[in-house]
Design a protein around this motif. Sequence first.
Motif, PDB file in Angstrom:
ATOM      1  N   GLY A 223      -2.942  10.153   2.175  1.00  0.00           N
ATOM      2  CA  GLY A 223      -2.697   9.265   1.051  1.00  0.00           C
ATOM      3  C   GLY A 223      -2.681  10.031  -0.258  1.00  0.00           C
ATOM      4  O   GLY A 223      -2.978  11.231  -0.319  1.00  0.00           O
ATOM      5  N   THR A 250       2.025   6.660  -0.882  1.00  0.00           N
ATOM      6  CA  THR A 250       1.546   6.314  -2.218  1.00  0.00           C
ATOM      7  C   THR A 250       2.333   5.120  -2.745  1.00  0.00           C
ATOM      8  O   THR A 250       3.572   5.127  -2.722  1.00  0.00           O
ATOM      9  N   ARG A 251       1.634   4.124  -3.219  1.00  0.00           N
ATOM     10  CA  ARG A 251       2.327   2.947  -3.736  1.00  0.00           C
ATOM     11  C   ARG A 251       2.839   3.189  -5.153  1.00  0.00           C
ATOM     12  O   ARG A 251       3.902   2.691  -5.533  1.00  0.00           O
ATOM     13  N   SER A 299       3.428  -0.383   3.711  1.00  0.00           N
ATOM     14  CA  SER A 299       2.235  -0.676   4.499  1.00  0.00           C
ATOM     15  C   SER A 299       2.192   0.327   5.644  1.00  0.00           C
ATOM     16  O   SER A 299       3.220   0.928   5.993  1.00  0.00           O
ATOM     17  N   PRO A 300       1.020   0.530   6.247  1.00  0.00           N
ATOM     18  CA  PRO A 300       0.961   1.448   7.393  1.00  0.00           C
ATOM     19  C   PRO A 300       1.931   1.082   8.508  1.00  0.00           C
ATOM     20  O   PRO A 300       2.551   1.960   9.107  1.00  0.00           O
ATOM     21  N   TRP A 317      -3.051  11.100  11.475  1.00  0.00           N
ATOM     22  CA  TRP A 317      -3.503  10.585  10.187  1.00  0.00           C
ATOM     23  C   TRP A 317      -4.724  11.380   9.754  1.00  0.00           C
ATOM     24  O   TRP A 317      -5.750  11.375  10.438  1.00  0.00           O
ATOM     25  N   CYS A 319      -6.102  11.002   6.583  1.00  0.00           N
ATOM     26  CA  CYS A 319      -6.321  10.339   5.306  1.00  0.00           C
ATOM     27  C   CYS A 319      -7.790   9.965   5.119  1.00  0.00           C
ATOM     28  O   CYS A 319      -8.612  10.119   6.031  1.00  0.00           O
ATOM     29  N   LEU A 323      -7.102   4.476   3.159  1.00  0.00           N
ATOM     30  CA  LEU A 323      -5.857   4.313   3.906  1.00  0.00           C
ATOM     31  C   LEU A 323      -6.113   4.081   5.393  1.00  0.00           C
ATOM     32  O   LEU A 323      -5.369   3.357   6.048  1.00  0.00           O
ATOM     33  N   SER A 324      -7.170   4.690   5.931  1.00  0.00           N
ATOM     34  CA  SER A 324      -7.428   4.527   7.366  1.00  0.00           C
ATOM     35  C   SER A 324      -7.769   3.084   7.718  1.00  0.00           C
ATOM     36  O   SER A 324      -7.394   2.596   8.787  1.00  0.00           O
TER      37      SER A 324
END
Length: 606
Positions: A223, A250-251, A299-300, A317, A319, A323-324
Amino acid sequence: MTAAMALASGFVSVRGGCGNGEDSRHLLKAVELAKRSDGLTAPHPKFGCVVVRGRRVVGTGGLSGLGARPAEVQAVEEAGEYARGATAFLNLEPGDCGGDDAAVAALVRGGLERIVVGMRHPLPHFRGKAIAALQSAGVKVDVAGEDCGIGGAIEAALKACQLANAPLLYRASHNLPMSTLKYAMTLDGKIAASSGHSAWVSSADSRRRVFETRAQCDAVIVGGNTVRSDNPNLTTRQAGGHQPDRIVITRTMNLPREANLWDTSNAHTIVMTEKGANVEFQKHLASRGVEVVQFDLISPRAVMEHCYSRGYLSVLWECGGMLSAPAIQGGVIHKVLAFIAPKVVGGLQAPTPVGELGFVQMTQALKLSDVSFELTGPDMLVTGYLQPLSDISLDSNDELTCISRGDIAELPSKVSVIPFNKPWDRYGALSTLSYHPITIPDFDGKPVLWSSVEHYYQASKFAGMNDQLAVQCKAEILGTESPVEAARIGETLSRQRPDLLRKDWDAVKLQVMRTALQAKFLAYPALKSLLLSTEGSVLVESLQSDSLYVASRNGVGLNVGRLLMDLRAEIQRGPIPDSLQNGHAKTPVNGHAYFLDCHRQQVAST
């Protein structure tokens, strides 16, 4: 306890007949051979084959990489005359990507009397096809867990076969890549101190294990917080060899302007964000060679669905907890890899590996299955599955959408767009990475057997260049068996040393690829039929972007799909000159004479 450990420890029974201890032992050997390819090239279905005559192993083989020679072909060749009347043990049912069925053909020609298959192929367009073909040829086929019963040694061997190809099973059953959440934490459950400092929680042995794990994955995900706080490299720390794609989720695109991940000379970086986020910074990343993928709402699960469409099998992953947690809640995490260091750091605000899941009672806790424990230096590694492996077996509800010589003309013609990418996909034989050797005259006019279209294409980049590094690169490309590895070698050097590319490469690269595709599809009747069966459909190489062909997925670029459609039309107009049959592209058509003449002149001195 692993299947091999169970078998060795005596906790399993040994029975006579089908599924006896000898069968199980040879299946485990096939699994061992299959897993030798871990980390050598991008993840791919793992195949191993053991040929046994009496009690003696007379031939072995393992798929070394995506698009390399089938394990069955290698094993039968090694066995030679001893293959006749022998038994072959396969951890996975063969799948030849709808092409020339090389694995099945090798087993039949070799005169094998019996085949023991660890598990049916999980992908619907392969499942049961090879087994039926072998049975039709008069070969006895036993499938572990079906014809060999259950329990005891054979069950342990079946489990080993499933674990070896767990990513393939998850892809088939969930339509997602297999996702593994990896983290390192202290004994009191912290992944960093309260200050955020995290170097190093785990030992050097554990970190080496992480590097090995990365090399077995298609991509590594972090992330934005991880990029800002740790500035990771996310490479395998290996000189050469497969490097996974590095993905940043990243949003807001609130990322540092300078970061190790923006150096794409050794590994590809993808930033996944929402549409319209920090457009100027997106342009900056694009100028550094970083790929940016935008979602309406990230989204994931949306990220994993995108990774599935890219053909990924396995994703790691790495992260933090922010995020997890949503990844676990979204149901996209299948496996956990937890390194526990014998340290205590404390801190009420110190971060933990998984953030808020909304659970208020311990009875709500998620439980792992198939849990194993091992030491990595002073640390304890705990491995387990959040979502159990699916049991893929043939039943009356299965729809066998196979591609073979007999049914290739019956494929649906109503499909308007046909994507292709990995050689094991339904239309994988269209890929430049499929195992189909081609013969094309070398630059002095002598016929040369190239292992794949990709081998010829990558080597052609450096034609006529006398620099020692370019000459060495061409030799490495010619010497490697896997088309994926050939692509990695060629693309890495062309990215790091563009000055070594032949001067006219941009002008002739499409013609180079077209010549190779002609040789491939005219040398294999089944492939020619497959290509013609797509009439009326648009062929799109299903890659998000390609530095050579540009914008493959959206159909704008001059990509392999466009070239295949041109070749399809050319074949339909037929007939093709005899000089182009059987892969010998000596007399080019439609203006290719210029290309070959130029090609030969460029390399006359090599």
